[in-house]
Structure formats: C-alpha cells, structure tokens
Design a protein around this motif. Structure first.
Motif, mmCIF file in Angstrom:
data_model
loop_
_atom_site.group_PDB
_atom_site.id
_atom_site.type_symbol
_atom_site.label_atom_id
_atom_site.label_comp_id
_atom_site.label_asym_id
_atom_site.label_seq_id
_atom_site.Cartn_x
_atom_site.Cartn_y
_atom_site.Cartn_z
ATOM 1 N N ASP A 252 1.395 -1.373 -0.096
ATOM 2 C CA ASP A 252 0.313 -0.062 0.083
ATOM 3 C C ASP A 252 0.813 1.156 -0.291
ATOM 4 O OD1 ASP A 252 -0.961 2.421 1.609
ATOM 5 O OD2 ASP A 252 -3.345 0.672 0.540
ATOM 6 N N LYS A 253 0.354 2.203 -0.856
ATOM 7 C CA LYS A 253 1.287 3.225 -0.519
ATOM 8 C C LYS A 253 0.976 4.410 0.483
ATOM 9 C CE LYS A 253 1.373 4.189 -6.164
ATOM 10 N NZ LYS A 253 0.732 5.017 -7.121
ATOM 11 N N SER B 266 1.870 -5.091 3.427
ATOM 12 C CA SER B 266 2.257 -5.716 2.182
ATOM 13 C C SER B 266 0.486 -6.149 1.103
ATOM 14 C CB SER B 266 2.005 -7.252 2.501
ATOM 15 O OG SER B 266 2.294 -7.636 1.819
ATOM 16 N N LEU B 267 0.040 -6.055 0.165
ATOM 17 C CA LEU B 267 -1.018 -6.730 -0.067
ATOM 18 C C LEU B 267 -0.839 -7.946 -0.363
ATOM 19 C CD1 LEU B 267 -1.886 -3.598 -2.687
ATOM 20 C CD2 LEU B 267 -2.537 -3.835 -0.284
ATOM 21 N N GLN B 268 -0.067 -8.939 -0.105
ATOM 22 C CA GLN B 268 -0.238 -10.024 -0.137
ATOM 23 C C GLN B 268 -0.539 -10.779 -1.584
ATOM 24 O OE1 GLN B 268 -3.702 -10.041 3.054
ATOM 25 N NE2 GLN B 268 -2.676 -11.878 3.147
#
Length: 454
Positions: A289-290, A295-297
């Motif tokens: 994510d910025k 983590s977006l996984q």
C-alpha cells in the motif's frame, strides 16, 4: 452505354461515360464481354467509403497477377493474359469528374515506376459507397456511375469484413451482361459462347461461399465469450488511444510469475531466496500500500528466462510459505511494461524539447495577467500589451491642450485612485493651483508625444 453486373449481393447497372473516358469504357466493356470478371471477388470494402473488385482471382492469392486490360488479351476462362507487356494502360482523368456522389465507378490506378506523374490501370475498378470521397480524386480514373442497384451497394457497405476489408462471406461478381457496345473488338479478342465455370485458382480463394446458409449462433456460452472478447478488444483500443498501452495487442511478459495469498510478514528478500533455486531472478517485488506500506499479499517475480519461470510455476503451486499456502500463476499484467514504455517515451520528448509536455506547440500561454501581484481582474483586464505602450498612444482631441483636457476629464477619477498608491511627492500636485496643474499636463503631454514618436 450500360453494363449489368450480377453480384451475389444483387444486380448493379452501370452507365458508362464514353465521352469523358473512352479508353477506360472500352476496356471495361470488352472485359465484361469475354466474361473476365465472372466469379471475381469483391474485396477491400471500406464502409461509407468504397469497395474494390476486378482482380478475377483475388489479391490475396499467390496465383493472382493483379488483373489485365483487354489489350493484354486475357482468356475469359483461365484469366491469363497472352500479352503481358500490354496488361496495363494509361487511363483518362476527366478534370470535371469528381467522386462526389455515391455509386461513382472508376478504374483503380497505380503510379508508374519510371514517371511518378503517370498512373496506369488494368482491370481493377472501384465503386464509392459514400458522397464526396475526395481522397480518390486524381488517383482513380472515373468512367461510369451506378444507375440502378443501390440496395446491392448497401448490402456490400454493411457486410461483415475482416481487417483487410474482405467480406467474411464471399461477395462475388457472378455474371456480366453488356447492354450496349459501340466499340469494335480488338484483334485477338475471343468472346466465349457461354459463361465459363470458376477456375481452380478462384475456387481456392473461397472462404465462406456466397450461397452457403449460415446458421444463427444460439450457444449462449459461445456468444458470451465472443461478447467478452469484443469488449476486451474495444477496451484495449481505448487504452492505446489514451496512451496507457503501447499497442492494443500487447501481451504480458512470459518470464514473470504472479504470486498471491502471501503472508503479510513475507518480504521481498524471503521470496527471492525461495524462488532463486529455479534460476536467476531479475526482480522480486511484494506489492504494498502506498500510504501505509502494508503488504497487499501478492507479488511479481521476474526470471531471466521463460524456462526458469515455467519450472517455478509447476513446482511452487500450493507451497507453504510463512504458514500461508501460496498460489502461483503466469502474470497477465502489462502495467509495468506500459509504465516503462510511457516513461521512456515521455523522457525522450521532454529532454529533447521544451514547452508543455515536451512539445513547443503545446506551450501554456497566459491570456491575462490580472491574477498576479494581488491585482483583481475585475478592476483592469490588463491584456498582453503593456501599460506604458497604452499610455504612449496619441490621445484623442487633436490639439495639445485638448488632448490633455480630455484625458483629465475622462480619467480624473482613475488618476486620483492611482495617486493614492504613489509617493507622497506626487500627492502634492492635488494641492497645487489650476495653473500649475495645466502647465504640468502640457509638459507631460509633450513627453508622451516624443516618446511615441521615437
């Protein structure tokens, strides 16, 4: 003089312009007379523009010679010319004739190899499907116009075609009938007793025969698949137009692996270490994510070769990493490729050129300057010319005093308003006598006049 073309889309009657293009008309009539155009395919259909025909075998066939004029003495059955050196001729271009109306018939021409100012024709001709087709003026030699058969033209205009303009289901000239022939036959021309059957070369070019009955597609699953493919194609073309894709048919790289269902604690280094046993890794990135950096996984792993990527795909499916069973697949994303392409393109233009967006012609231009310096645009628009130039222009009134008096009468209030922001020394002039004020106005007028003259 007229000729009737019996096509699989309907009959088309063509009136020939003998006075404007006698040679083109003679060539066309005689080719129709020997049944040269029989079973010729209609190709290069451009909706609302034109279609082309006249090559008896078809331009896509390796057996095609492009067509021959009547002076090449072609055979109506085999479509082969006995005098190849006379297959082309120089057509007439009538200056008063334009492709202004739908149904204009003209010979297709090509530029001479020896003289670019000359154009030559053979047997191929064009019929317009729209009005005011100015692009064909001077390139196609007009020799006739459609008198009847506009319903057939509409069927051709709305036919389903491929990327090259060829109808998916064949549209062909079946027979040609000469209604009036004022010309003598050239020496060696032989008229066949009956219409010849299609040659083997012509039959080989059949995609879907004109007389085949197509069954309507009723399979909902197949129709839904076609709809999605068309929708995806349209979206890809849109992304190409707006610059998000380098081209609509771009495909994802074959050496990038997509990994998902990762544990949030899994890092780039962990994945790279685990997958490096299958081959050299160029990049390994866990997408985050910025704002939060969480983590977006899921991640993308780029291998050096396609073979290494395939080995990792077959071996790592369902493997347990950090207590999470991962899922791997080949990447279907082209976002990174598009981003690199846009960055490269923009950097080249921006570095080599100035202006706005790397182009001088797109440079931003200010029409007003009223927003700068705390100045309200409603008080004074202040266009691009300077106040000094405006002040230097001659006053109305003609005379020296008259101009000063008019300037004083029209702009007295404005001068008072300006004087508040000027130095205290200039404020003193409002307290002086009328004689001194008039004297200073004359001096100022002389200075303005001399400045304008210079």
């Amino acid at each position: 003089m007229s000729v009737l073309l019996e096509t699989s889309a309907g009959d088309i009657t063509i009136d020939l312009l003998v006075k404007d293009a006698p040679k083109c008309c003679e060539n066309f009539v005689k080719l129709c007379k020997i049944k040269y155009y029989n079973y010729s395919p209609i190709y290069n259909v451009q909706p609302n523009f034109s279609f082309q025909t006249g090559d008896p075998i078809g331009p896509e066939s390796k057996d095609s010679d492009g067509g021959s004029s009547i002076w090449g003495l072609p055979d109506g059955a085999t479509k082969r010319a006995s005098k190849p050196e006379q297959m082309a001729f120089k057509p007439e271009f009538a200056k008063k004739r334009k492709h202004a109306e739908r149904g204009t018939v003209s010979m297709a021409t090509t530029v001479s190899k020896t003289n670019p100012d000359d154009r030559y024709a053979s047997s191929q001709f064009v019929i317009t499907l729209g009005d005011n087709i100015e692009q064909l003026d001077g390139k196609a030699a007009i020799f006739g116009e459609v008198a009847e058969g506009f319903d057939a033209l509409e069927k051709i205009n709305t036919a389903f075609v491929d990327s090259s303009g060829r109808p998916l289901q064949d549209i062909r000239i079946l027979h040609t009938i000469v209604l009036d022939d004022p010309y003598d036959d050239p020496p060696g021309v032989i008229e066949p007793p009956s219409s010849p059957v299609p040659s083997a070369e012509q039959r080989a070019t059949v995609r879907i025969a004109h007389d085949d009955v197509l069954e309507e597609q009723t399979d909902e699953e197949q129709m839904e698949k076609l709809r999605r493919e068309r929708e995806a194609r349209a979206q890809a073309l849109t992304l190409e137009l707006i610059g998000d894709l380098p081209f609509a048919d771009v495909t994802p790289p074959e050496q990038i692996l997509f990994v998902c269902k990762l544990n949030p604690v899994t890092r780039d280094e962990d994945l790279e270490l685990i997958f490096s046993r299958f081959g050299k890794i160029l990049s390994c990135e866990v997408i985050r994510d910025k704002k939060t950096g969480d983590s977006l996984q899921y991640a993308f792993i780029e291998f050096a070769t396609k073979e290494d990527c395939e080995r990792a795909y077959f071996k790592m499916q369902g493997v347990l990493i950090d207590d999470h069973r991962i899922h791997v697949d080949f990447s279907q994303s082209v976002s990174k490729l598009s981003s690199d392409w846009r960055s490269s393109t923009n950097s080249k233009t921006a570095r080599s050129k100035g202006g706005f967006g790397g182009f001088d012609s797109l440079e931003k231009r200010r029409q007003y300057r009223g927003a700068e310096g705390g100045k309200d645009r409603d008080d004074d628009y202040d266009y691009v010319f300077d106040k000094e130039r405006r002040r230097a222009e001659p006053r109305e009134g003609g005379g020296r005093d008259g101009g000063a008096v008019q300037d004083r009468e029209r702009g007295g209030d404005k001068r008072k308003q300006r004087s508040r922001s000027r130095s205290p020394k200039r404020r003193d002039r409002h307290e002086r006598s009328d004689g001194d004020r008039r004297h200073r106005s004359r001096d100022r007028y002389r200075d303005d006049r001399d400045r304008a003259r210079r």
